[in-house]
Motif scaffolding. Structure first.
Motif, PDB file in Angstrom:
ATOM      1  N   TRP A   6      -5.723  -4.964   3.479  1.00 41.09           N
ATOM      2  CA  TRP A   6      -4.943  -4.805   2.247  1.00 41.09           C
ATOM      3  C   TRP A   6      -4.623  -6.206   1.734  1.00 41.09           C
ATOM      4  N   ASP A  18      -5.387  -1.840  -5.503  1.00 42.11           N
ATOM      5  CA  ASP A  18      -6.195  -0.618  -5.363  1.00 42.11           C
ATOM      6  C   ASP A  18      -7.667  -0.912  -5.596  1.00 42.11           C
ATOM      7  N   ARG A  19      -7.925  -1.765  -6.569  1.00 43.58           N
ATOM      8  CA  ARG A  19      -9.322  -2.103  -6.893  1.00 43.58           C
ATOM      9  C   ARG A  19      -9.974  -2.858  -5.723  1.00 43.58           C
ATOM     10  N   GLU A  69      -2.462  -2.235  -9.273  1.00 46.80           N
ATOM     11  CA  GLU A  69      -3.781  -1.859  -9.794  1.00 46.80           C
ATOM     12  C   GLU A  69      -4.878  -2.752  -9.202  1.00 46.80           C
ATOM     13  N   PRO A  99     -11.485  -0.879   6.516  1.00 48.94           N
ATOM     14  CA  PRO A  99     -10.356  -0.123   5.948  1.00 48.94           C
ATOM     15  C   PRO A  99      -8.988  -0.670   6.329  1.00 48.94           C
ATOM     16  N   SER A 129      -8.960  -2.822  -2.538  1.00 46.74           N
ATOM     17  CA  SER A 129      -9.032  -1.966  -1.346  1.00 46.74           C
ATOM     18  C   SER A 129     -10.211  -1.001  -1.436  1.00 46.74           C
ATOM     19  N   LYS A 130     -10.581  -0.589  -2.636  1.00 48.22           N
ATOM     20  CA  LYS A 130     -11.765   0.266  -2.794  1.00 48.22           C
ATOM     21  C   LYS A 130     -13.029  -0.496  -2.420  1.00 48.22           C
ATOM     22  N   LEU A 131     -13.049  -1.783  -2.777  1.00 46.88           N
ATOM     23  CA  LEU A 131     -14.200  -2.608  -2.415  1.00 46.88           C
ATOM     24  C   LEU A 131     -14.309  -2.783  -0.904  1.00 46.88           C
ATOM     25  N   SER A 132     -13.156  -2.906  -0.251  1.00 46.87           N
ATOM     26  CA  SER A 132     -13.149  -3.238   1.185  1.00 46.87           C
ATOM     27  C   SER A 132     -13.120  -2.032   2.096  1.00 46.87           C
ATOM     28  N   LYS A 133     -12.811  -0.849   1.552  1.00 43.02           N
ATOM     29  CA  LYS A 133     -12.588   0.326   2.392  1.00 43.02           C
ATOM     30  C   LYS A 133     -13.781   0.652   3.284  1.00 43.02           C
ATOM     31  N   ALA A 134     -14.983   0.605   2.716  1.00 38.29           N
ATOM     32  CA  ALA A 134     -16.169   0.946   3.498  1.00 38.29           C
ATOM     33  C   ALA A 134     -16.505  -0.132   4.527  1.00 38.29           C
ATOM     34  N   SER A 180       0.862  -1.177   0.000  1.00 39.36           N
ATOM     35  CA  SER A 180       0.000   0.000   0.000  1.00 39.36           C
ATOM     36  C   SER A 180       0.899   1.227   0.000  1.00 39.36           C
TER      37      SER A 180
END
Length: 423
Positions: free
Chosen positions: A315, A301-302, A298, A312, A304-309, A262
């Motif tokens: 990784w 990042d994809r 890439e 967070p 982590s965007k799914l899991s962030k909400a 990350s």
């Protein structure tokens, strides 16, 4: 028009890199005025350099951004933080770690962030991460002083990264001289870059460098086994990590840290730099893996965007001694099967090109692991689950420990009898 004619030509000329460097250095040179030591103001420097104060400030910023000037932190002992016995017992019970060390950094974190104008800024959080690792390194150094980790006639492997560096820094600052006989030190990976990758430290943090540092901590002469090659060099058989050399001479115990792919991780930042800066060239040390690494970043990042909400702290890729591995997501995060399969293929491809300790070699040794912060909790848990490695000592902060136990409890509930957490 009249104003332009009256303006001094010198005030409109652009700065050279050398001038920007001189301005930045002069701005940070303390001077005694009125009985107090202070930094010179931009207004005062305007007269000295005959330039507008705002232009001088911009020139100083560029000097730092371009790496011509940097702030180097003087090594020092960290803040004192207490240990959390209850969490240590829980980690020992669940993961069979022989000596867990859990440090409560909560109060320190709150006070430390108050020193920043914007505590939520990434620079403040990165600085806090460094301080947490410094605290953990000092606690691990005390365990080493107790002669718990090493023995006489021992071969000690050293990984890369700030976790290991801070252990050695603490030993050196405390002027500890380890009294062992017939000890050898071995590098566990090739060097990543000739420059530092911890801007606040200005040290290389590679395994070879750590071998040199630790050699200074012994009262007797020690043998040194270093790699001497870049991380992507194909000359494994010419190094201590080659199959024949390892069979004849390898560590019984290693000091290692844990990374998450990350922001702040050298591999991640290098891939991002090449991808987002058209003029950037791949880091020569990492060029052989840059294509696969960019694809992997890439995907990370994809995911982590799914899991962030949802979580967070998750990784999807971790590393130990620069060896990457896939981190299983929490049950609440659904990773597309194609992304996971692709990530695992890329990880294998990258690892095959890296000059570092192999998966099989890691399984042969005892590991003293130092790592912290929530961002690494899933990566640490992945190393502990199902007895993947023989982690003898684990030094982490309270937040990471609580998260690891939470992950374990959640997975145990989700998988039932199919889940193994201990060794």
């Amino acid at each position: 028009m009249q104003r332009e004619q009256n303006q001094k030509p010198g005030r409109r000329r652009s700065f050279t890199p050398a001038e920007e460097t001189r301005i930045a250095l002069r701005r940070h040179q303390p001077q005694k005025t009125g009985g107090k030591v202070r930094l010179p103001s931009w207004s005062a420097l305007a007269g000295e350099f005959d330039r507008d104060p705002r232009l001088l400030q911009q020139a100083s910023i560029r000097a730092f951004e371009r790496g011509h000037v940097k702030v180097i932190e003087v090594p020092r002992l960290p803040a004192e933080c207490v240990r959390v016995e209850g969490l240590e017992k829980a980690l020992h019970f669940k993961f069979k770690v022989r000596r867990p060390i859990v440090v409560d950094t909560d109060e320190f974190e709150r006070e430390y962030l108050k020193t920043f104008h914007n505590p939520g800024h990434y620079s403040a959080l990165n600085a806090l991460d460094d301080e947490i690792h410094r605290i953990l390194g000092a606690h691990m150094a005390r365990i080493i002083e107790e002669r718990f980790i090493f023995d006489d006639s021992c071969v000690i492997g050293l990984g890369a990264g700030r976790g290991v560096y801070y252990i050695l820094e603490a030993l050196l600052l405390r002027k500890v001289m380890l009294d062992y006989t017939d000890v050898a030190l071995m590098s566990l990976s090739g060097f990543v870059h000739p420059h530092d990758y911890a801007s606040r430290l200005s040290v290389p943090l590679d395994s070879d460098y750590h071998v040199w540092l630790m050699a200074s901590c012994f009262s007797t002469q020690v043998r040194l086994q270093q790699v001497y090659y870049p991380i992507t060099c194909e000359k494994r058989d010419d190094t201590p990590l080659g199959q024949k050399s390892w069979k004849e001479f390898h560590p019984q115990v290693i000091l290692a840290g844990v990374g998450a792919l990350s922001s702040g991780h050298r591999f991640y930042d290098a891939a991002k730099s090449v991808r987002h800066t058209a003029a950037a060239q791949p880091d020569t040390m990492l060029a052989p893996i840059m294509k696969e690494l960019s694809e992997l970043v890439e995907i990370c990042d994809r995911i982590s965007k799914l899991s962030k909400a949802i979580d967070p702290a998750f990784w999807p890729v971790g590393d130990i001694c620069h060896r990457l591995y896939y981190v299983q997501p929490p049950a609440s995060v659904t990773v597309p099967p194609t992304d996971q399969a692709h990530a695992e293929r890329l990880i294998k491809c990258i690892n095959d090109k890296l000059l570092n300790v192999s998966e099989g070699q890691l399984r042969e040794v005892q590991i003293a692991l130092v790592a912290g912060t929530l961002r690494k909790a899933y990566a640490i848990h992945e190393l502990l689950r199902a007895g993947r490695y023989n982690v003898r000592v684990l030094c982490i902060d309270k937040k990471a420990a609580e998260k690891i136990l939470e992950i374990d409890t959640t997975e145990r509930s989700h998988l039932g009898n199919n889940y193994q957490s201990g060794q």
